[in-house]
Write an enzyme that holds these catalytic residues in place. Structure first.
Site, mmCIF file in Angstrom:
data_model
loop_
_atom_site.group_PDB
_atom_site.id
_atom_site.type_symbol
_atom_site.label_atom_id
_atom_site.label_comp_id
_atom_site.label_asym_id
_atom_site.label_seq_id
_atom_site.Cartn_x
_atom_site.Cartn_y
_atom_site.Cartn_z
ATOM 1 N N ASP A 200 0.863 -1.193 0.000
ATOM 2 C CA ASP A 200 0.000 0.000 0.000
ATOM 3 C C ASP A 200 0.897 1.241 0.000
ATOM 4 O OD1 ASP A 200 -3.143 0.752 1.175
ATOM 5 O OD2 ASP A 200 -1.563 2.274 1.126
ATOM 6 N N ASP A 203 0.310 3.883 2.829
ATOM 7 C CA ASP A 203 0.782 3.419 4.140
ATOM 8 C C ASP A 203 2.309 3.425 4.207
ATOM 9 O OD1 ASP A 203 -1.709 3.088 5.235
ATOM 10 O OD2 ASP A 203 -1.870 0.976 4.675
#
Ligand code: PRP
Ligand code: URA
Length: 209
Positions: A200, A203
């Site tokens: 991700d 993130d």
């Protein structure tokens, strides 16, 4: 593939490998994203028009070229696109920056728009959309649609890792939009993540997981 530019420069490939490594820290990840974005920026800006000027050197007069003043808008898709802005602004400090906020609904994987603030004169500008990941292509298509609705004609999409599915969808819906990426991965998993990808991007950039 027409209108798709894949960066095979060794420095970019090396840095993308470091980005993929799950042991790369958020600090290193941010630095790498900025560095790769600057390098990609050279190719993305290749067609900026020039005009001839006359300049006096210490030796004599030179007819030479400068940028003709083409206006650009850099438009990151929030959140992860933010990581690429600095890298592009290093090359084109006069560009204006717009923001489009999208997140993917975890069930449908379709994008949900929550923010859009573009330069007032965006219709007079060429647009460069930034997002590290082109996965299902939903977010990219939505961002392009939103910018086209404001009247922008010339749009490029710059990402770090693209899936074939994402490129195909973006091409199908917006064949006029050039896609610039550092790597193309073959597949997506059942959650719409690029495999092997880098995880991700938001993130990893912001250390939220
Ligand atoms: C990620 C990424 C893209 C999108 C790509 O954002 O930064 O915007 O997913 O996926 P798609 O091609 O399938 O639409 P995410 O939705 O995770 O939001 P975030 O940046 O706020 O974490
Ligand atoms: N968004 C990400 O951040 N990573 C992916 O692999 C797919 C979508």
């Amino acid at each position: 593939m027409e209108n798709v530019y894949i960066f095979d420069h060794p420095l970019i490939q090396h840095k993308v490998s470091l980005l993929r490594d799950k042991n790369t820290s958020a600090k290193e990840f941010r630095e790498l994203v900025a560095e790769i974005s600057t390098m990609m920026g050279y190719e993305v800006t290749r067609d900026i028009p020039l005009k001839e000027v006359e300049i006096e050197t210490p030796i004599g007069m030179a007819r030479t070229k400068v940028i003709a003043g083409k206006k650009l808008a850099i438009i990151p898709i929030l959140r992860a696109g933010l990581g690429m802005v600095e890298g592009l602004l290093n090359l084109i400090p006069m560009a204006r920056v717009g923001h489009i906020g999208l997140y993917r609904d975890h069930e449908t994987l379709e994008p949900v728009e929550y923010y859009c603030k573009l330069p007032e004169d965006v219709v007079e500008r060429d647009a460069v959309i930034l997002d590290p990941m082109l996965a299902t292509g939903g977010s990219a298509c939505d961002a392009v649609k939103c910018i086209k609705e404001r009247g922008v004609k010339n749009i490029k999409f710059v990402c770090l890792i693209a899936s074939r599915t994402g490129i195909d969808r973006l091409h199908r819906e917006h064949p006029d939009v050039g896609v610039y990426c550092a790597a193309v991965d073959e597949s997506l998993n059942e959650n719409g993540y690029i495999v092997p990808g880098l995880g991700d991007a938001g993130d990893r950039l912001f250390g939220t997981k």
